[in-house]
Design a protein around this motif. Structure first.
Motif, PDB file in Angstrom:
ATOM      1  N   GLU A  17      28.530  12.258  17.058  1.00 51.50           N
ATOM      2  CA  GLU A  17      27.200  12.809  16.824  1.00 51.50           C
ATOM      3  C   GLU A  17      26.174  11.716  16.557  1.00 51.50           C
ATOM      4  OE1 GLU A  17      25.485  15.755  13.469  1.00 51.50           O
ATOM      5  OE2 GLU A  17      27.024  16.625  14.780  1.00 51.50           O
ATOM      6  N   ASN A  18      26.657  10.566  16.072  1.00 53.45           N
ATOM      7  CA  ASN A  18      25.759   9.444  15.781  1.00 53.45           C
ATOM      8  C   ASN A  18      25.963   8.313  16.774  1.00 53.45           C
ATOM      9  OD1 ASN A  18      24.394   9.932  12.881  1.00 53.45           O
ATOM     10  ND2 ASN A  18      26.472  10.797  12.864  1.00 53.45           N
ATOM     11  N   ASP A  19      26.418   8.664  17.956  1.00 54.85           N
ATOM     12  CA  ASP A  19      26.644   7.670  19.001  1.00 54.85           C
ATOM     13  C   ASP A  19      25.334   6.934  19.301  1.00 54.85           C
ATOM     14  OD1 ASP A  19      27.949   6.235  20.963  1.00 54.85           O
ATOM     15  OD2 ASP A  19      27.487   7.710  22.519  1.00 54.85           O
ATOM     16  N   GLY A  20      25.444   5.611  19.368  1.00 52.45           N
ATOM     17  CA  GLY A  20      24.262   4.802  19.606  1.00 52.45           C
ATOM     18  C   GLY A  20      23.703   4.182  18.350  1.00 52.45           C
ATOM     19  N   ASP A  21      24.176   4.636  17.179  1.00 51.82           N
ATOM     20  CA  ASP A  21      23.704   4.062  15.920  1.00 51.82           C
ATOM     21  C   ASP A  21      24.503   2.833  15.506  1.00 51.82           C
ATOM     22  OD1 ASP A  21      21.812   6.002  15.832  1.00 51.82           O
ATOM     23  OD2 ASP A  21      22.822   7.232  14.319  1.00 51.82           O
ATOM     24  N   GLY A  22      25.541   2.514  16.269  1.00 48.36           N
ATOM     25  CA  GLY A  22      26.271   1.277  16.005  1.00 48.36           C
ATOM     26  C   GLY A  22      27.398   1.382  15.002  1.00 48.36           C
TER      27      GLY A  22
ATOM     28  N   ALA B  33      28.140  -1.966  13.005  1.00 44.92           N
ATOM     29  CA  ALA B  33      28.558  -3.282  13.474  1.00 44.92           C
ATOM     30  C   ALA B  33      27.548  -4.364  13.133  1.00 44.92           C
ATOM     31  CB  ALA B  33      28.795  -3.241  14.978  1.00 44.92           C
ATOM     32  N   ASP B  34      26.285  -3.977  12.936  1.00 46.07           N
ATOM     33  CA  ASP B  34      25.259  -4.982  12.629  1.00 46.07           C
ATOM     34  C   ASP B  34      24.876  -5.002  11.149  1.00 46.07           C
ATOM     35  OD1 ASP B  34      23.997  -2.547  12.494  1.00 46.07           O
ATOM     36  OD2 ASP B  34      22.320  -3.062  13.821  1.00 46.07           O
ATOM     37  N   SER B  35      25.649  -4.305  10.323  1.00 42.92           N
ATOM     38  CA  SER B  35      25.346  -4.309   8.894  1.00 42.92           C
ATOM     39  C   SER B  35      25.819  -5.615   8.276  1.00 42.92           C
ATOM     40  CB  SER B  35      26.002  -3.108   8.210  1.00 42.92           C
ATOM     41  OG  SER B  35      27.404  -3.197   8.305  1.00 42.92           O
ATOM     42  N   PRO B  36      25.292  -5.963   7.099  1.00 40.37           N
ATOM     43  CA  PRO B  36      25.647  -7.245   6.494  1.00 40.37           C
ATOM     44  C   PRO B  36      27.155  -7.420   6.333  1.00 40.37           C
ATOM     45  CG  PRO B  36      23.814  -6.245   5.327  1.00 40.37           C
ATOM     46  CD  PRO B  36      24.305  -5.225   6.300  1.00 40.37           C
ATOM     47  N   GLY B  37      27.657  -8.543   6.824  1.00 40.47           N
ATOM     48  CA  GLY B  37      29.071  -8.876   6.657  1.00 40.47           C
ATOM     49  C   GLY B  37      30.019  -8.168   7.589  1.00 40.47           C
ATOM     50  N   ALA B  38      29.509  -7.267   8.431  1.00 38.19           N
ATOM     51  CA  ALA B  38      30.409  -6.473   9.273  1.00 38.19           C
ATOM     52  C   ALA B  38      31.257  -7.335  10.204  1.00 38.19           C
ATOM     53  CB  ALA B  38      29.619  -5.442  10.065  1.00 38.19           C
ATOM     54  N   PRO B  39      30.668  -8.282  10.945  1.00 41.12           N
ATOM     55  CA  PRO B  39      31.509  -9.085  11.841  1.00 41.12           C
ATOM     56  C   PRO B  39      32.604  -9.836  11.103  1.00 41.12           C
ATOM     57  CG  PRO B  39      29.185  -9.345  12.393  1.00 41.12           C
ATOM     58  CD  PRO B  39      29.243  -8.615  11.095  1.00 41.12           C
ATOM     59  N   GLU B  40      32.258 -10.414   9.955  1.00 40.71           N
ATOM     60  CA  GLU B  40      33.239 -11.176   9.194  1.00 40.71           C
ATOM     61  C   GLU B  40      34.352 -10.270   8.652  1.00 40.71           C
ATOM     62  OE1 GLU B  40      29.486 -13.290   9.502  1.00 40.71           O
ATOM     63  OE2 GLU B  40      29.964 -11.287   8.711  1.00 40.71           O
ATOM     64  N   ILE B  41      33.972  -9.095   8.186  1.00 42.13           N
ATOM     65  CA  ILE B  41      34.972  -8.173   7.626  1.00 42.13           C
ATOM     66  C   ILE B  41      35.904  -7.673   8.723  1.00 42.13           C
ATOM     67  CG2 ILE B  41      35.288  -5.902   6.555  1.00 42.13           C
ATOM     68  CD1 ILE B  41      32.652  -6.457   5.007  1.00 42.13           C
ATOM     69  N   PHE B  42      35.352  -7.251   9.844  1.00 41.30           N
ATOM     70  CA  PHE B  42      36.196  -6.761  10.933  1.00 41.30           C
ATOM     71  C   PHE B  42      37.093  -7.874  11.489  1.00 41.30           C
ATOM     72  CE2 PHE B  42      33.008  -3.164  11.705  1.00 41.30           C
ATOM     73  CZ  PHE B  42      33.849  -2.214  11.140  1.00 41.30           C
ATOM     74  N   ASP B  43      36.560  -9.079  11.567  1.00 36.40           N
ATOM     75  CA  ASP B  43      37.378 -10.203  12.042  1.00 36.40           C
ATOM     76  C   ASP B  43      38.536 -10.474  11.091  1.00 36.40           C
ATOM     77  OD1 ASP B  43      35.885 -10.564  14.300  1.00 36.40           O
ATOM     78  OD2 ASP B  43      34.689 -12.234  13.494  1.00 36.40           O
ATOM     79  N   ALA B  44      38.264 -10.405   9.785  1.00 36.28           N
ATOM     80  CA  ALA B  44      39.315 -10.670   8.808  1.00 36.28           C
ATOM     81  C   ALA B  44      40.390  -9.582   8.832  1.00 36.28           C
ATOM     82  CB  ALA B  44      38.705 -10.769   7.407  1.00 36.28           C
ATOM     83  N   LEU B  45      39.970  -8.369   9.173  1.00 37.03           N
ATOM     84  CA  LEU B  45      40.932  -7.254   9.204  1.00 37.03           C
ATOM     85  C   LEU B  45      41.679  -7.156  10.535  1.00 37.03           C
ATOM     86  CD1 LEU B  45      38.882  -4.402   7.477  1.00 37.03           C
ATOM     87  CD2 LEU B  45      40.732  -5.758   6.480  1.00 37.03           C
ATOM     88  N   ARG B  46      41.191  -7.837  11.554  1.00 33.83           N
ATOM     89  CA  ARG B  46      41.752  -7.657  12.889  1.00 33.83           C
ATOM     90  C   ARG B  46      43.259  -7.935  12.974  1.00 33.83           C
ATOM     91  NH1 ARG B  46      37.869  -9.592  15.387  1.00 33.83           N
ATOM     92  NH2 ARG B  46      36.911  -7.548  15.695  1.00 33.83           N
ATOM     93  N   PRO B  47      43.799  -8.954  12.296  1.00 31.85           N
ATOM     94  CA  PRO B  47      45.261  -9.150  12.375  1.00 31.85           C
ATOM     95  C   PRO B  47      46.048  -7.932  11.881  1.00 31.85           C
ATOM     96  CG  PRO B  47      44.203 -11.103  11.482  1.00 31.85           C
ATOM     97  CD  PRO B  47      43.153 -10.039  11.538  1.00 31.85           C
ATOM     98  N   TYR B  48      45.429  -7.136  11.018  1.00 31.07           N
ATOM     99  CA  TYR B  48      46.098  -5.943  10.498  1.00 31.07           C
ATOM    100  C   TYR B  48      45.816  -4.724  11.384  1.00 31.07           C
ATOM    101  CZ  TYR B  48      46.232  -8.956   6.387  1.00 31.07           C
ATOM    102  OH  TYR B  48      46.432 -10.022   5.535  1.00 31.07           O
TER     103      TYR B  48
END
Length: 367
Positions: free
Chosen positions: A219-224, A242-257
């Motif tokens: 329903e919120n498609d396009g809001d990121g 995805a563009d919120s503060p720290g999002a790239p770093e947090i997702f990258d850190a969680l990616r191995p899991y």
């Protein structure tokens, strides 16, 4: 030569002098791991990736997990509709933790907008969808952590009892529970024992925690908004823009899991083993009930046998008495019907001869 660099694996390995370190740690854990406290390192990653000053926690457990967020530097609002006395006491003892009594859909708007929302309350579509919709609309910069986005709640509603939801929001429910060994619910499955019920069928529309999040995302498609799931301990979901503060770093850190096939396989194996334990416990309890019923039946039958034995003994005694009475009557009758004895016959003959002599003399007497 050294082995490792002080990692968890090294701690588990123990030493030649202490070979039982891992087994001691293993037996201190519950049979079923379920607490959000197990995800502390993931929360540390989130707190390291961005500033988290305020946390709203929905579903508080014992309060121990609430302390994790406070220890990491946040003020914590603990939302719980029916807190126990122990939980009240625990939260009142820590000024960093504020108890908020009420259902999450009703109280979220009354609280300060948070940096982190931890959703681990009523695990059904209606409640989770209401929570996520409110956060997306009113706290678009927040991080949202959701527990139980995988089996058994991901595609099947669970309802704490008594459920405050209107009937239209509740799927046909059952006291039975799911198991990974087949697709139907069973009394030998993941049951609530009166605490919760679950939807009788999994899947379909408006059913389950993950389905609620997916529909909110659509329903919120396009809001990121982006959702990533760590496949461990019923599923740890992280939802944020995805563009919120720290999002790239947090997702990258969680990616191995979040991409770990090993974690996924271990979670599936954990669920298989645990639901097998549930089945064995159910079968053991059923056999215990059957054994108790059989014991009661045997005891009842033994009492009945003893009663019948007593009645039989009384009947036998009565028969013996009747036989003695009958024998006495037979003896008396035999005596009454017995022919005269020899002495009686001699007396009779003498009397008969005397009678004849008297008669003869009478006849000879003069007229």
């Amino acid at each position: 030569m050294t082995v490792g660099d002080g990692t968890v694996g090294d701690e588990m390995a123990g030493s030649r002098e202490d070979p039982h370190r891992q087994s001691r740690a293993a037996r201190e854990l519950p049979v079923l791991l379920h607490s959000m406290s197990l995800f502390r390192e993931f929360f540390e990653t989130i707190f390291a990736g961005r500033e988290i000053a305020t946390v709203v926690e929905v579903g508080v457990e014992s309060g121990q997990v609430s302390s994790v967020y406070a220890d990491l530097g946040a003020a914590v609002y603990c939302v719980e509709p029916a807190p126990s006395d122990d939980l009240r006491t625990f939260l009142e003892a820590d000024p960093r933790l504020a108890l908020v009594e009420g259902r999450s859909p009703d109280v979220l708007g009354e609280l300060p907008v948070a940096d982190l929302y931890v959703l681990d309350g009523d695990h059904n579509y209606a409640v989770v969808r209401a929570e996520v919709d409110w956060i997306m609309a009113n706290a678009p910069g927040a991080v949202v952590v959701l527990h139980d986005v995988l089996w058994p709640c991901g595609r099947r509603d669970f309802y704490y009892q008594p459920s405050p939801l209107p009937p239209a929001e509740i799927h046909p429910a059952t006291d039975d529970g799911p198991t990974v060994w087949h697709d139907e619910v069973t009394p030998a499955g993941f049951v609530g024992d009166g605490v919760f019920t679950c939807a009788a069928h999994a899947g379909g529309e408006r059913n389950g925690v993950l389905t609620a999040v997916e529909d909110a995302l659509a329903e919120n498609d396009g809001d990121g908004w982006q959702l990533e799931i760590v496949p461990a301990v019923f599923g740890f979901g992280v939802l944020m823009k995805a563009d919120s503060p720290g999002a790239p770093e947090i997702f990258d850190a969680l990616r191995p899991y979040t991409t770990s096939k090993l974690l996924a396989a271990m979670e599936n194996n954990r669920l298989a083993l645990y639901t097998r334990v549930l089945q064995l416990q159910y079968e053991s309890a059923a056999r215990t009930d059957e054994s108790e019923q059989l014991t009661d039946t045997i005891t009842t039958q033994q009492r009945e046998i003893e009663r019948l034995r007593t009645e039989l003994a009384q009947a036998n005694a009565e028969i013996v008495g009747r036989r003695n009475e009958a024998q006495a009557l037979r003896d008396e009758l035999a005596r009454a019907l017995a022919p005269p004895s020899d002495e009686g016959q001699e007396v009779g003959a003498a009397l008969s001869q005397l009678g004849r002599a008297i008669n003869a003399r009478i006849r000879k007497s003069p007229g």
